[in-house]
Design a protein around this motif. Structure first.
Motif, PDB file in Angstrom:
ATOM      1  N   VAL A  88     -31.972  48.010 151.500  1.00 10.01           N
ATOM      2  CA  VAL A  88     -31.172  47.706 150.313  1.00 10.01           C
ATOM      3  C   VAL A  88     -29.734  47.456 150.729  1.00 10.01           C
ATOM      4  N   LEU A  89     -29.009  46.740 149.882  1.00  4.20           N
ATOM      5  CA  LEU A  89     -27.583  46.507 150.045  1.00  4.20           C
ATOM      6  C   LEU A  89     -26.835  47.255 148.955  1.00  4.20           C
ATOM      7  N   VAL A  90     -25.574  47.593 149.208  1.00  2.28           N
ATOM      8  CA  VAL A  90     -24.764  48.353 148.261  1.00  2.28           C
ATOM      9  C   VAL A  90     -23.682  47.442 147.688  1.00  2.28           C
ATOM     10  N   ASP A  91     -23.556  47.420 146.351  1.00  7.17           N
ATOM     11  CA  ASP A  91     -22.535  46.590 145.721  1.00  7.17           C
ATOM     12  C   ASP A  91     -21.244  47.385 145.513  1.00  7.17           C
ATOM     13  N   GLY A  92     -20.261  46.755 144.879  1.00  7.42           N
ATOM     14  CA  GLY A  92     -18.951  47.373 144.717  1.00  7.42           C
ATOM     15  C   GLY A  92     -18.923  48.579 143.819  1.00  7.42           C
ATOM     16  N   GLN A  93     -19.944  48.768 143.002  1.00  3.06           N
ATOM     17  CA  GLN A  93     -20.034  49.939 142.134  1.00  3.06           C
ATOM     18  C   GLN A  93     -20.883  51.054 142.735  1.00  3.06           C
ATOM     19  N   GLY A  94     -21.315  50.853 143.995  1.00  4.15           N
ATOM     20  CA  GLY A  94     -22.123  51.863 144.660  1.00  4.15           C
ATOM     21  C   GLY A  94     -23.590  51.803 144.328  1.00  4.15           C
ATOM     22  N   ASN A  95     -24.033  50.704 143.697  1.00  7.92           N
ATOM     23  CA  ASN A  95     -25.440  50.560 143.324  1.00  7.92           C
ATOM     24  C   ASN A  95     -26.238  49.910 144.439  1.00  7.92           C
ATOM     25  N   ASN A  96     -27.473  50.358 144.642  1.00  8.49           N
ATOM     26  CA  ASN A  96     -28.368  49.750 145.612  1.00  8.49           C
ATOM     27  C   ASN A  96     -29.028  48.515 145.014  1.00  8.49           C
ATOM     28  N   ARG A  97     -29.044  47.443 145.778  1.00  7.11           N
ATOM     29  CA  ARG A  97     -29.669  46.198 145.329  1.00  7.11           C
ATOM     30  C   ARG A  97     -30.529  45.634 146.447  1.00  7.11           C
ATOM     31  N   LYS A  98     -31.698  45.112 146.093  1.00  7.14           N
ATOM     32  CA  LYS A  98     -32.531  44.457 147.087  1.00  7.14           C
ATOM     33  C   LYS A  98     -31.930  43.105 147.453  1.00  7.14           C
TER      34      LYS A  98
END
Length: 227
Positions: free
Chosen positions: A180-190
């Motif tokens: 997973v990758l992490v966005d600017g809000q700290g959320n995990n995204r595939k």
């Protein structure tokens, strides 16, 4: 140096602020005193240059210098000086009392997370839920976020020696899972797209990634030699 893995690169939209993945760990044999085989996660900013603004942090496991054990390692570089491996020079700050970068690692998997802390802006490293340490923001000049994430295997050999095994030593026999990758809000995204890379034919090393499952299969027996 030969490579086999995948890269997730920002093309449009916001950059990344971290990544996590589970890595298989293997005790490889057949690696000479002059060779190395590595499986790692790399976060980079400024990969298109200029060179003095290319920053990177890396973590994973490797076998090198004829030592048939696996070593947990960390690495950072701002490409203005020689990169720093483990704790050999100031850079990475260890906080764990149980895991030390450079130690012999005896388990069969790593669950690595690297992300930029939203409060301190330091780059944090975790194995599973255990904090290992961090790279202070002050050692970088261009790593407020990252524009490319790479996962996979890397193998080094002198030209007069056949290339060493990578991953498990079996073609497609090692895996990164739960990528997973992490966005600017700290959320995990595939990851939504990727680019595969490998320098040699799949007779030596292979790479296969599934977007739906978030699984990279990679590695192989090696054996390539420059003629």
């Amino acid at each position: 140096v030969q490579h086999a893995g995948v890269a997730f690169e920002v093309k449009k939209g916001p950059n990344y602020y971290g990544t996590s993945a589970d890595l298989d760990v293997f005790q490889l044999s057949g690696i000479s005193i002059n060779q190395a085989s590595t499986s790692q996660i790399i976060l980079t900013k400024g990969e298109r240059g200029p060179k003095n603004y290319i920053n990177t942090v890396q973590a994973g496991w490797h076998v090198s210098n004829g030592i048939f054990v696996f070593l947990f390692f960390v690495f950072c570089d701002d490409y203005q000086k020689t990169g720093c491996l483990n704790l050999l020079c100031p850079g990475f700050v260890q906080t764990s009392t149980r895991i030390t970068p450079g130690q012999i690692y005896t388990l069969h998997s790593l669950s690595l997370s690297i992300y930029r802390d939203r409060f301190t802006s330091n780059w944090m490293l975790y194995n599973d839920r255990e904090p290992i340490g961090y790279w202070p923001k002050e050692i970088f000049n261009n790593l407020a976020d990252c524009s490319q994430v790479q996962i996979g295997g890397f193998a080094y050999s002198p030209f007069d020696e056949a290339s060493p095994p990578m991953g498990s030593g079996v073609l497609f026999g090692a895996k990164f899972t739960n990528v997973v990758l992490v966005d600017g809000q700290g959320n995990n995204r595939k990851p939504e797209d990727f680019a595969a890379f490998h320098d040699l034919s799949q007779d030596y090393y292979g790479t296969s990634y599934s977007i739906n499952n978030g699984v990279l299969s990679y590695g192989g027996p090696g054996g390539w030699k420059k003629t």
